[in-house]
Design a protein around this motif. Structure first.
Motif, PDB file in Angstrom:
ATOM      1  N   VAL A  96      36.026  13.856  60.937  1.00  0.00           N
ATOM      2  CA  VAL A  96      35.855  12.407  61.117  1.00  0.00           C
ATOM      3  C   VAL A  96      37.177  11.792  61.561  1.00  0.00           C
ATOM      4  CG1 VAL A  96      35.286  10.244  59.937  1.00  0.00           C
ATOM      5  CG2 VAL A  96      34.092  12.361  59.323  1.00  0.00           C
ATOM      6  N   ASP A  97      37.111  10.911  62.554  1.00  0.00           N
ATOM      7  CA  ASP A  97      38.299  10.134  62.936  1.00  0.00           C
ATOM      8  C   ASP A  97      38.331   8.920  62.006  1.00  0.00           C
ATOM      9  OD1 ASP A  97      40.327   8.651  64.041  1.00  0.00           O
ATOM     10  OD2 ASP A  97      39.711   8.995  66.122  1.00  0.00           O
ATOM     11  N   MET A  98      38.919   9.110  60.838  1.00  0.00           N
ATOM     12  CA  MET A  98      38.868   8.087  59.797  1.00  0.00           C
ATOM     13  C   MET A  98      39.620   6.821  60.201  1.00  0.00           C
ATOM     14  SD  MET A  98      37.346   7.682  56.903  1.00  0.00           S
ATOM     15  CE  MET A  98      37.061   9.253  56.083  1.00  0.00           C
ATOM     16  N   LEU A  99      40.704   6.964  60.919  1.00  0.00           N
ATOM     17  CA  LEU A  99      41.474   5.786  61.324  1.00  0.00           C
ATOM     18  C   LEU A  99      40.688   4.929  62.319  1.00  0.00           C
ATOM     19  CD1 LEU A  99      45.050   7.344  61.663  1.00  0.00           C
ATOM     20  CD2 LEU A  99      44.018   6.167  59.704  1.00  0.00           C
ATOM     21  N   ARG A 101      37.401   4.816  62.498  1.00  0.00           N
ATOM     22  CA  ARG A 101      36.305   4.205  61.741  1.00  0.00           C
ATOM     23  C   ARG A 101      36.816   3.049  60.881  1.00  0.00           C
ATOM     24  NH1 ARG A 101      31.624   7.924  59.358  1.00  0.00           N
ATOM     25  NH2 ARG A 101      30.909   5.770  59.044  1.00  0.00           N
ATOM     26  N   LEU A 102      38.018   3.179  60.375  1.00  0.00           N
ATOM     27  CA  LEU A 102      38.608   2.093  59.598  1.00  0.00           C
ATOM     28  C   LEU A 102      38.827   0.869  60.477  1.00  0.00           C
ATOM     29  CD1 LEU A 102      39.875   1.064  56.948  1.00  0.00           C
ATOM     30  CD2 LEU A 102      42.023   2.122  57.677  1.00  0.00           C
ATOM     31  N   ALA A 103      39.313   1.090  61.697  1.00  0.00           N
ATOM     32  CA  ALA A 103      39.542  -0.022  62.622  1.00  0.00           C
ATOM     33  C   ALA A 103      38.222  -0.707  62.979  1.00  0.00           C
ATOM     34  CB  ALA A 103      40.240   0.482  63.881  1.00  0.00           C
ATOM     35  N   ALA A 104      37.173   0.081  63.152  1.00  0.00           N
ATOM     36  CA  ALA A 104      35.874  -0.489  63.535  1.00  0.00           C
ATOM     37  C   ALA A 104      35.225  -1.250  62.380  1.00  0.00           C
ATOM     38  CB  ALA A 104      34.943   0.626  64.019  1.00  0.00           C
ATOM     39  N   ALA A 105      35.582  -0.917  61.153  1.00  0.00           N
ATOM     40  CA  ALA A 105      34.939  -1.528  59.980  1.00  0.00           C
ATOM     41  C   ALA A 105      35.314  -2.986  59.790  1.00  0.00           C
ATOM     42  CB  ALA A 105      35.304  -0.739  58.724  1.00  0.00           C
ATOM     43  N   ARG A 106      36.296  -3.484  60.528  1.00  0.00           N
ATOM     44  CA  ARG A 106      36.731  -4.875  60.349  1.00  0.00           C
ATOM     45  C   ARG A 106      35.631  -5.850  60.712  1.00  0.00           C
ATOM     46  NH1 ARG A 106      38.196  -3.496  65.451  1.00  0.00           N
ATOM     47  NH2 ARG A 106      38.208  -5.106  67.070  1.00  0.00           N
ATOM     48  N   GLN A 240      41.345  10.782  49.802  1.00  0.00           N
ATOM     49  CA  GLN A 240      40.777  11.939  49.114  1.00  0.00           C
ATOM     50  C   GLN A 240      39.820  12.702  50.025  1.00  0.00           C
ATOM     51  OE1 GLN A 240      39.019  10.346  45.530  1.00  0.00           O
ATOM     52  NE2 GLN A 240      40.970   9.542  44.804  1.00  0.00           N
ATOM     53  N   TRP A 241      39.045  11.967  50.801  1.00  0.00           N
ATOM     54  CA  TRP A 241      38.121  12.615  51.727  1.00  0.00           C
ATOM     55  C   TRP A 241      38.888  13.462  52.743  1.00  0.00           C
ATOM     56  CZ3 TRP A 241      32.732  12.553  52.120  1.00  0.00           C
ATOM     57  CH2 TRP A 241      32.210  13.127  53.282  1.00  0.00           C
ATOM     58  N   CYS A 242      39.914  12.864  53.330  1.00  0.00           N
ATOM     59  CA  CYS A 242      40.666  13.551  54.381  1.00  0.00           C
ATOM     60  C   CYS A 242      41.575  14.651  53.844  1.00  0.00           C
ATOM     61  CB  CYS A 242      41.488  12.533  55.177  1.00  0.00           C
ATOM     62  SG  CYS A 242      40.483  11.421  56.189  1.00  0.00           S
ATOM     63  N   ALA A 243      41.727  14.730  52.522  1.00  0.00           N
ATOM     64  CA  ALA A 243      42.530  15.809  51.932  1.00  0.00           C
ATOM     65  C   ALA A 243      41.803  17.146  52.005  1.00  0.00           C
ATOM     66  CB  ALA A 243      42.874  15.479  50.485  1.00  0.00           C
ATOM     67  N   SER A 244      40.482  17.127  52.199  1.00  0.00           N
ATOM     68  CA  SER A 244      39.727  18.372  52.338  1.00  0.00           C
ATOM     69  C   SER A 244      40.007  18.985  53.707  1.00  0.00           C
ATOM     70  CB  SER A 244      38.226  18.111  52.183  1.00  0.00           C
ATOM     71  OG  SER A 244      37.932  17.601  50.901  1.00  0.00           O
ATOM     72  N   PRO A 245      40.121  20.299  53.782  1.00  0.00           N
ATOM     73  CA  PRO A 245      40.406  20.954  55.070  1.00  0.00           C
ATOM     74  C   PRO A 245      39.351  20.628  56.124  1.00  0.00           C
ATOM     75  CG  PRO A 245      40.676  22.496  53.239  1.00  0.00           C
ATOM     76  CD  PRO A 245      40.037  21.276  52.668  1.00  0.00           C
ATOM     77  N   LYS A 246      39.804  20.280  57.318  1.00  0.00           N
ATOM     78  CA  LYS A 246      38.948  20.026  58.471  1.00  0.00           C
ATOM     79  C   LYS A 246      37.975  18.859  58.263  1.00  0.00           C
ATOM     80  CE  LYS A 246      39.085  24.861  59.972  1.00  0.00           C
ATOM     81  NZ  LYS A 246      38.270  26.067  60.321  1.00  0.00           N
ATOM     82  N   ALA A 247      38.267  17.988  57.305  1.00  0.00           N
ATOM     83  CA  ALA A 247      37.386  16.844  57.068  1.00  0.00           C
ATOM     84  C   ALA A 247      37.666  15.721  58.053  1.00  0.00           C
ATOM     85  CB  ALA A 247      37.550  16.328  55.643  1.00  0.00           C
ATOM     86  N   CYS A 248      38.939  15.560  58.458  1.00  0.00           N
ATOM     87  CA  CYS A 248      39.328  14.466  59.348  1.00  0.00           C
ATOM     88  C   CYS A 248      40.146  14.999  60.519  1.00  0.00           C
ATOM     89  CB  CYS A 248      40.131  13.417  58.578  1.00  0.00           C
ATOM     90  SG  CYS A 248      39.181  12.567  57.301  1.00  0.00           S
ATOM     91  N   THR A 249      40.011  14.330  61.653  1.00  0.00           N
ATOM     92  CA  THR A 249      40.810  14.706  62.824  1.00  0.00           C
ATOM     93  C   THR A 249      42.267  14.301  62.613  1.00  0.00           C
ATOM     94  OG1 THR A 249      40.302  12.588  63.880  1.00  0.00           O
ATOM     95  CG2 THR A 249      38.826  14.414  64.355  1.00  0.00           C
ATOM     96  N   THR A 254      46.641  11.062  59.965  1.00  0.00           N
ATOM     97  CA  THR A 254      45.725  10.296  59.115  1.00  0.00           C
ATOM     98  C   THR A 254      46.270  10.171  57.708  1.00  0.00           C
ATOM     99  OG1 THR A 254      43.832  11.063  60.420  1.00  0.00           O
ATOM    100  CG2 THR A 254      43.369  10.181  58.224  1.00  0.00           C
ATOM    101  N   ARG A 255      46.773  11.277  57.187  1.00  0.00           N
ATOM    102  CA  ARG A 255      47.324  11.274  55.821  1.00  0.00           C
ATOM    103  C   ARG A 255      48.500  10.311  55.724  1.00  0.00           C
ATOM    104  NH1 ARG A 255      52.265  11.778  53.225  1.00  0.00           N
ATOM    105  NH2 ARG A 255      52.018  12.697  51.166  1.00  0.00           N
TER     106      ARG A 255
END
Length: 302
Positions: A96-99, A101-106, A240-249, A254-255
């Motif tokens: 997941v590209d969490m950053l 998705r965070l930007a889009a959530a605004r 915490q989600w992105c701390a899992s291996p291969k969970a986030c791009t 991201t971290r």
């Protein structure tokens, strides 16, 4: 002569008595020996049989430690089983590209709470108990009302109340079903109660991003919206989600970026940000720039 005969008879009597006594003693000793031998044989058999017996007992008892859920009369197990989502964990799907998705959530306007807003389940329970009974509370359909009802149902289902409170507050049979409390919490999160979103996400630590809610949104959409609004607990869930291996791009960027966003909620200066970052100077600078641009995009105080 008479004395001699009497002495002989006396000696003969003594000899007979001694023989009887000896016979009696040896008889008792024999019984004792037999008893000891019997005990020894019994103990030996018990020692030999014990492993097999314990194995049979364990095989019998173990399945009973996790009894199946009760099935109501006239309903199948499938009908009474909880209809919970079966989402994928962090490492099961595509990163997941969490950053992004965070930007889009605004732009998500899901959270517009009104009236009393409980910050925790404990707060919600206190507010809920201002009602005389559960029936009076369940008529509320707003996000806070649903959360308070969920807190009430959860307390009854888990038996966390005192005996007197349990008897007074939990007479409704629905309140003894954990699935009912879970359903109310889902509804409260879907309606936009922030604390309900976080409480529900904590129930699904490896799946919350993909847990569906009523409508088209997911629990992940709600968590991301909270994070975009500067909720520290929601940002921690992203980390915490992105701390899992291969969970986030781009996991390092991201971290670092999420760490800086969380840091900015508690620190005014940025002179020590390097202590919280990993990577070389260029990689750390990229995270600082990304965090700065996100804060501006999300309209966070500088």
């Amino acid at each position: 002569m008479s004395l001699s005969r009497n002495a002989g008879k006396l000696n003969a009597g003594k000899s007979t008595t001694e023989k009887r006594t000896a016979t009696s003693i040896w008889g008792w000793l024999g019984w004792i020996a037999c008893g000891v031998a019997t005990i020894a044989v019994t103990l030996g058999l018990m020692a030999w049989l014990a492993p097999a017996q314990s194995g049979r007992i364990a095989a019998t008892v173990t399945p009973a430690t996790t009894p199946p859920p009760p099935v109501e009369t006239g309903k199948s197990a499938a009908q009474v089983a909880p209809s919970l989502p079966v989402p994928q964990g962090p490492a099961a799907g595509s990163p997941v590209d969490m950053l992004a998705r965070l930007a889009a959530a605004r732009s998500n306007a899901a959270f517009q709470p009104g009236g009393i807003t409980s910050d925790t389940m404990s707060d919600a329970l206190q507010h809920a108990f201002s009602y005389p009974n559960f029936s009076a509370l369940e008529n509320r359909a707003d996000a806070e009302g649903l959360f308070e009802a969920a807190a009430w149902a959860d307390a009854c289902a888990r038996g966390t109340l005192s005996a007197s409170e349990q008897s007074l507050r939990c007479s409704d049979t629905r309140l003894h079903d954990a699935r009912y409390a879970d359903d109310l919490l889902h509804k409260a999160a879907a309606a936009g109660q922030p604390a309900a979103v976080l409480a529900l996400a904590n129930l699904y630590p490896a799946e919350w991003l993909n847990v569906p809610l009523a409508g088209s949104d997911t629990l992940g959409d709600r968590v991301l919206t909270l994070a975009a609004q500067g909720n520290a607990s929601a940002l921690a869930l992203l980390s915490q989600w992105c701390a899992s291996p291969k969970a986030c791009t781009d996991p390092q960027l991201t971290r670092n970026t999420l760490a800086l966003l969380q840091l900015s909620l508690f620190k005014t200066g940025t002179s020590e940000v390097g202590l919280y970052l990993i990577g070389n100077a260029d990689e750390q600078r990229a995270a600082i720039n990304r965090a700065d641009s996100l804060r501006k995009l999300l309209s966070w105080p500088s």
